[in-house]
Each structure stands twice: as C-alpha cells, then as structure tokens.
Motif scaffolding. Sequence first.
Motif: not given
Length: 344
Positions: A118, A134, A136-139, A143-148
């Motif tokens: 992240k 998805m 690589s976007f798993d909190a 990882y940084a989320t799509v929303e972040e």
Amino acid sequence: MRARGGHRIKAKLTALAAALTLTACGQAPAPEETAPAAAPQAGFPVTIENCGRQLTFDRPPAKVVTGYHPSLETLLALGLGDRIAGRTNFSESAFLPGQQEQYDKIPEISDTIMLPQKEIMLSQGADFVLDNAMASFDAAGGYATVEELNAAGTPVYILGGWCSPEEVLEFTIDDTFDDLRNLGKIFGVSDRAEALVGELQGRLDDVKKRVEGRTPVKVLATDGGKGPVNAYGGSGITHQMITLAGGVNVLADVKGDYTEVSVEKISASQPEALLVSDYATLRGEDMPTSPAKAAEAFAIARNSPAAKDHRYLAVPVAAQHPGYRNILAVTDLARFLHPDAFTP
C-alpha cells in the motif's frame, strides 16, 4: 482523474508579487491577471465503465503503473510505453518480440507479479493503474484498495472484466477487444486501438477460415499435478482459445476455468493433444518444467492418443490471462492442432 489547479494558484501569486513591487515604487498596482484555463483536449472528458464503476478522465493518463505483465504488453501494443512510469516483475514467460527492451527501461516497483504494498503503491503518484485481477487490491494482503487509489487520484482498470470469480468464468475474447477500445479512448488513441483491433480480428478470421470444416482435435489443458490435476474446465480464456483454434476441450463439462480435476476424470478424457501452462524461467520443485508436467498427464492418460503420440504444446501462462497476447496465442494453438491448415 481531474485536472488540478496548481498552475492557476502559481499564476495568481506571481501577479500579486508584481503588484506589490509596483506599489513599493509608488506606481498604481496593476490589475490581477488570471491565467487562462487550459484548453480541453479533443475527445475529453471520457467516461468508461469498468467493474461496475464509472471512470472519468479529463485528459489522457501520463503516469501509469501496470500490474501483471499482460497489462503492460497490452499498453506496449498500443504504443503507450512512454506513459508507463512503473511496472511489476515479469519472469514467467518469454517476452513478445521487441518488448523486453521496453520492459527493461521501465522502473520496477515490485519484484513479484503483484503490485507493491500500500504505502509504496500510493507513493507512486500514478494517474492510472492497469491490471488484470483484483488480487493486488486486497486490503488483507497489505495492498492499496481500488477505493483508496481512486481517492488518491489513481483510477484502476481491470482487463478482461476479471472483477470477480464469477466474471472470470464469463470472459469472452470480445472482452479483450472492448478493453483495447476503452484504452484507446482513455489515452486518446482510438484510431490506434481500432487499427490493432482490426489486425487481431483479422488473425482470428484467418484461423477460423483455415480450421473450418476440419474435425476438432480433443484437447486437455493442464498445469500439472499427479492427483488431483490442475486443469482448465469449460469456462474462461483457455477454453475459448481451444475452441477458436479448432479444438474441443475434453473438460468442457467441468465447471470453472483453472480448477482441480480428479485423476479418474483425466484418465477417461482420452485427449488427442495436450496443452501445458509454461512458466518459462520459473523452475524448481514447486514449479516443474513443461515436459515434466506433460509427462505427468501422459502417465495418467496413458492410453490416450496424446500420450501415444507424445503430442503437447507449452503455452505461455501470460497468454492465459486477459490481454492482447491471448488473441495472438490462438494462431499458435491452431498451428499446433491443425498443422496441415497452415502449409502453403
């Protein structure tokens, strides 16, 4: 992604400083000048739907980060290598012709196929992220989320509609064409994207013409295993490639894309040809070679035509993920399954 107003603030401060200087010299202050707004680029703003989200771009992305390699390959195919500011590591498959030189010039921000953690990802200051999963976007994985990322001005686009496990199974080759057209709009290179779509569609049309009327070859696609076997069922990219190349998937009745299949099912499948996922440079106890994985499958389906002829093709695993390489791979599969169709 929205245009920032930093240049306007700087212009106002410059005008104010000039006015103060003139006042100190006993002159009347000059009226404040407002910097003219930047002219909008033709074709923008652009709004694209991806993974159920509306992504709006006021200008083409200029600082892009790519995830798993097929996303990088796709941008390079569109002539957008100069927009890529960071990439992940790629050591799973051979490079497409002419692309390794471009890959080597792009900074590596992760030594795996996944995006960086992240803090590192957010520090990139990217204005676009392209990936095809998805994961690589798993909190939970740090990882940084799509929303972040979106909140930080870094919209995320997922290739192939691989936005959920269910959507992975629904993939069609048309999704790749849609991606190319969407990326063409996002980067302001729609003409370039349409030309590439036309070229790739031409390849598929040529294969279809060559294999039409020929008896489909029974194909088993595997990633190895002595039991259960890692194999490809009747949904997803690999199944589609087999069908388009003039084959029939012997596991078409198995639900799923990449899944585990029993030894008994593999033994009874009687394939005439074998496709083996190839990881090229990755070797070791946990990653056997393609010949080793083929030997495992032949031992299980030992009475099959494929085993008797020792007939198999190593397929780059990168071609089994969303990206324009999977369309290129259809020709290679067709040549393997129907060599006579490609003789002069």
